[in-house]
Scaffold this active site. Structure first.
Site: not given
Ligand code: HPA
Length: 306
Positions: A50, A81, A103, A105-106, A133, A236-237, A260, A274
């Site tokens: 990201s 992306h 990902h 989550y997609e 990230a 998440m990746s 973060n 995000h």
């Protein structure tokens, strides 16, 4: 056609949903299509996380191909992306960059998320550089730090989500691959040395990345738990791609940009979002770009590819 008969599109959709993986021939078809499309013969694939897609803009002899134009390629759906495969040279090194990754989550199954990795392998790539990230769990980490990934914790794997589940194709790798040495030691050492040469030793870390399925950010209790488990950063990746890369003998180097600080304290007013992740990664992307471009020509060919 009767009211209840299925349209060809619906039938195709249902067939697609029942699939449990790609065939070897599909990986090969995509690799051959790409090899015919470009003269570039990349030895390194760079997966851009990201806000880090700008690296692909720095390539010489740049050839960008939209994911939607590539046979069998999934499409990227996330803001930030781009959805291009970019071939060219980075500081003289022939590379292919993924501007946008896939990902869990997609809604993609992990065999789709990791499709490009086996395609790169069949194209002759021997090393994968993954970037992401991530939220900092380690209390010493600061926003803007770059963590060289030393190891990972595959949380979806604990719940039966692994890209290697299903029939194993020995042409790619063994049924039970080891991943205790997933992140190449000499490449990690090189990355830290290059960071030092660039005068950014202060922001360079080495630690454990924990992947979750997302898409929600973590609860406070989850962050405390993950940190106690030994994770330094959370995202998440990355882990599915790394597992598939190691399965087919590719060498792996990984960087997490800490965008973060994970919230670990019930008195904190902070919440992850995000936009902040994208903003921070864009702000810190220059240093990541410097690190990667300087490092690439110093990656020796990998003679261990299976
Ligand atoms: N959690 C999960 N994924 C992330 C985070 C986070 O805090 N920051 C960037 N990606």
């Amino acid at each position: 056609m009767s009211k209840h008969s299925k349209t060809p599109q619906k039938e195709q959709q249902e067939k697609e949903q029942k699939r449990t993986g790609y065939t070897y021939e599909e990986y090969k078809e995509t690799a051959d299509w790409l090899l015919a499309k470009t003269k570039c013969r990349p030895s390194v694939a760079v997966v851009l996380g990201s806000g880090l897609g700008g690296l692909a803009e720095l390539m010489e002899d740049r050839e960008a191909i939209k994911y939607s134009d590539i046979p069998n390629f999934p499409q990227s759906t996330v803001h930030g992306h781009a959805g291009h495969l970019v071939f060219g040279k980075l500081n003289g090194k022939p590379c292919v960059c993924m501007q946008g990754r896939f990902h869990m989550y997609e809604g993609y199954p992990l065999w789709k998320v990791t499709f490009p990795i086996r395609v790169f392998h069949l194209m002759g790539v021997d090393t994968v550089l993954v970037t992401n990230a991530a939220g900092g769990l380690n209390q010493d980490y600061k926003v803007g730090d770059i963590m060289v990934i030393k190891d990972h914790i595959n949380m979806p794997g604990f719940a039966g989500q692994n890209p290697l589940i299903g029939r194993n194709d020995e042409r790619f790798g063994p049924r039970f691959p080891a991943v205790s040495d997933a992140y190449d030691k000499s490449l990690r050492k090189l990355a830290l040395a290059v960071g030092q040469e660039l005068g950014c030793a202060r922001i360079m870390r080495e630690g454990v990345y924990c992947s979750l399925g997302g898409p929600n950010y973590e609860t406070i209790a989850e962050c405390v738990f993950l940190n106690r488990l030994g994770a330094d950063a959370v995202g998440m990746s990355t882990v599915p791609e790394v597992i598939v890369a190691r399965h087919c003998g590719l060498r792996v180097l990984g960087f997490s940009l800490i965008t973060n600080k994970a919230v670990m304290d019930y008195d904190s007013e902070e919440v992850a979002n995000h936009e902040e992740v994208l903003q921070t990664s864009k702000a810190s992307s220059k240093i990541m770009e410097k690190l990667v471009t300087r490092l690439l020509p110093r990656i020796e060919p990998n003679n261990n590819v299976v």
